[in-house]
Design a protein around this motif. Structure first.
Motif: not given
Length: 619
Positions: A85-94
């Motif tokens: 999140m700190s890298y500024g991702i636009d979407l998370l796949i988990v």
């Protein structure tokens, strides 16, 4: 965590300053940044997932991915997600192992950016999309194969489970155990925890076998642990034990090759969903409308008898496809009836979507008769349509007509409602809602709304059509929640058949029997709730005030009742299934295996929320 993150940057962006403006390659600029969080990358199934994600993301010039590997440390994975999140991702796949630990952090991320949960689920509905297999069905299929392998003798079974906190392991175990207990005299004598790892399963099983335990069959929740079980047996020189695994990868030490070599007796191909995850991620980032909430991928059973076909090109013999035709694809749709506002909106959606997709639609209405619906399906078979879709009136009684369609090579798509048949290959895909979750959401609202109430709350339930999937599942989900607290007391359940008139009739009967003792009405659809509201008004009480009204569907008429304060809460059941149905038909035409289940995205609305949504409501 740092190693995992840097590794991702090395592969997809280079080390140093990293931003979305950095060039992905010579063809374009980075527009989207996706974070991928793994619980571990030391198992073949997770490695296959990672490979699929990399291959698919390489097709999109404007998108980058950062991978993290928590090395099977739950707290590390939580930190990994914060780092992404700190890298500024636009979407998370988990993908998760421990649903209890990861669910809260995923819920927090979901409030800020889209989240795709892949392969292994979390608790609740706080995500954008889930892609995975039906793990309970997977366990059920494994149990049926175990029963076949063991034959008539009363066999003893050892279960090797995955991570105890994983919903995947929990669901596979449930499906396996319930079927063994229901359909056989075999017994599960021991359960050991292999934590998805070959070496751990091998060590745990060796210790158990040395104590004198003598199984006839071992069921492992994945192929890695199945291989570990085989090696434990081999080292102890124990022969004649059947082994069932799951994952079905076609690689060195993968399930397909283990079956081919006779190391294990069966496996179940459970697609990782890596490719689909990236494809849907791109659609989400581009704000494509009408995307589903859940994609349930199809499992395939592999044994000695069919392993060769899977090792070559994959065996699709159990899944019918449409042969390429020069004319328009012909879809026969057997609509169950026109019993409600929801159904009318559903029919309109199918008609308009077929026109837009260029699909020739033959739509017939069964007028809420199962016999007529079967006659319509048989007529479609005679007409040699390319695909048959229908919304079944009830869950049971479809085997004969669906076998006729299967023998004719016509794919069957279930729309809105599921069925109960032994042979799952009789139907190709289900497109609709998660009715159990709808019931849970209704129950959760009641719990939240009455959290300060200490006195008993008396509930009247007005159910849908008896033995129909939405009625059965909405009842189950609601009961799951309210049974957790003894203050919720169900006075009576009535079958209202999803119609306004029946809802009014049975509410009138309930008031005659219980009067002002009633605190809450839970109706399985809006039409029955609206009928109940009329009966309450006729009785001289105020619906929404004297008696709380909870419903499911979220039609515009329900929104109007919410605005007027006559209804308190409604759970959306999206009737606009036409576009997803046409996409499935087109995929079948193109030889693409469609998911086993496509679950629609849905919301909930109270009186305050309904005022904002009312003007945008399309049905």
């Amino acid at each position: 965590m740092i190693l995992g993150t840097v590794l991702g940057l090395i592969i997809f962006g280079g080390i140093g300053e990293f931003s979305k403006s950095q060039k992905a390659n010579s063809l374009g600029q980075v527009k989207y940044l996706i974070g991928v969080s793994y619980p571990n990358l030391n198992g073949p199934w997770q490695l296959q997932m990672n490979k699929e994600i990399k291959n698919e993301i390489a097709r999109h010039d404007d998108t980058r991915v950062i991978f993290t590997d928590a090395a099977q440390n739950d707290e590390q994975q939580v930190q990994d997600i914060h780092s992404l999140m700190s890298y500024g991702i636009d979407l998370l796949i988990v993908s998760v192992d421990n649903a209890s630990t990861l669910t809260p952090v995923i819920s927090e991320v979901y409030k800020k950016i889209p989240v795709i949960v892949l392969g292994r689920g979390v608790k609740g509905y706080d995500y954008t999309l889930y892609i995975g297999s039906d793990n309970q069905l997977n366990g059920n299929m494994a149990a049926k194969e175990a029963i076949r392998l063991l034959g008539n003798k009363r066999g003893q079974i050892i279960e090797v489970e995955g991570n105890k906190e994983s919903l995947q392991a929990e669901e596979r175990s449930k499906g396996f155990r319930e079927t063994i207990q229901r359909e056989s005299k075999h017994s599960i004598i021991e359960t050991i925890n292999g934590n998805w790892l070959k070496d751990r399963a091998e060590d745990e099983l060796k210790n158990l076998l040395k104590s004198g335990v003598k199984p006839d069959l071992i069921y492992a929740h994945n192929d890695a642990m199945a291989l570990g079980a085989y090696q434990a047996l081999k080292q102890l020189k124990i022969e004649g034990i059947k082994i069932i695994g799951t994952d079905g990868l076609n690689e060195e030490s993968g399930g397909l090759r283990l079956v081919k070599q006779g190391i294990i007796d069966a496996t179940y191909i459970t697609p990782t969903g890596g490719t689909s995850a990236v494809q849907y991620a791109i659609d989400i980032l581009h704000k494509v409308p009408g995307l589903p909430k859940k994609i349930i991928l199809r499992n395939h059973e592999v044994t000695k008898s069919n392993v060769d076909s899977y090792l070559t090109e994959g065996d699709n013999s159990s899944i019918p496809f449409i042969k390429k035709k020069e004319r328009k694809i012909k879809l026969g749709f057997a609509q169950v009836g026109s019993e409600s506002e929801w159904r009318l909106a559903n029919t309109d959606s199918i008609i308009s979507a077929a026109k837009e997709a260029g699909v020739e639609l033959i739509l017939k209405n069964a007028d809420y008769s199962q016999k007529k619906q079967m006659d319509i399906i048989r007529d479609f078979i005679k007409q040699k349509v390319d695909v048959i879709a229908f919304s079944p009136k009830t869950e049971d009684g479809w085997e004969e007509v669906l076998m006729e369609a299967k023998n004719a090579g016509i794919p069957i798509i279930l729309s809105d409602r599921e069925i109960n048949v032994e042979d799952q290959t009789m139907w190709t895909s289900f497109i609709g809602s998660d009715f159990v979750e709808e019931g849970r959401r209704a129950g959760k609202w009641l719990v939240s709304d009455s959290k300060l109430t200490t006195t008993p709350l008396h509930i009247i339930e007005i159910e849908g059509t008896a033995n129909s999937a939405p009625a059965v599942d909405r009842k189950q989900g609601f009961n799951e929640i309210i049974q957790q607290n003894s203050k919720f007391q169900l006075l009576q359940s009535y079958s209202g058949d999803f119609t306004l008139d029946q809802g009014k009739k049975w509410m009138k009967q309930a008031l005659k029997t219980y009067g002002t003792e009633i605190d809450v009405v839970y109706a399985h659809n809006d039409d029955m709730a609206l009928g109940a509201i009329k009966a309450i008004e006729d009785y001289g009480l105020k619906p929404g005030v004297d008696i709380k009204i909870i419903s499911i569907d979220a039609t515009i008429k329900a929104f109007n009742s919410l605005k007027l304060g006559k209804m308190n809460f409604t759970v959306e059941c999206n009737p606009l299934l036409g576009p997803q149905l046409m996409k499935a038909v087109k995929d079948l035409e193109n030889g693409i295996e469609i998911p086993q289940k496509i679950i629609t995205a849905e919301e909930t609305f109270d009186q305050k929320q309904s005022k904002k949504e009312f003007s945008r409501r399309a049905y």
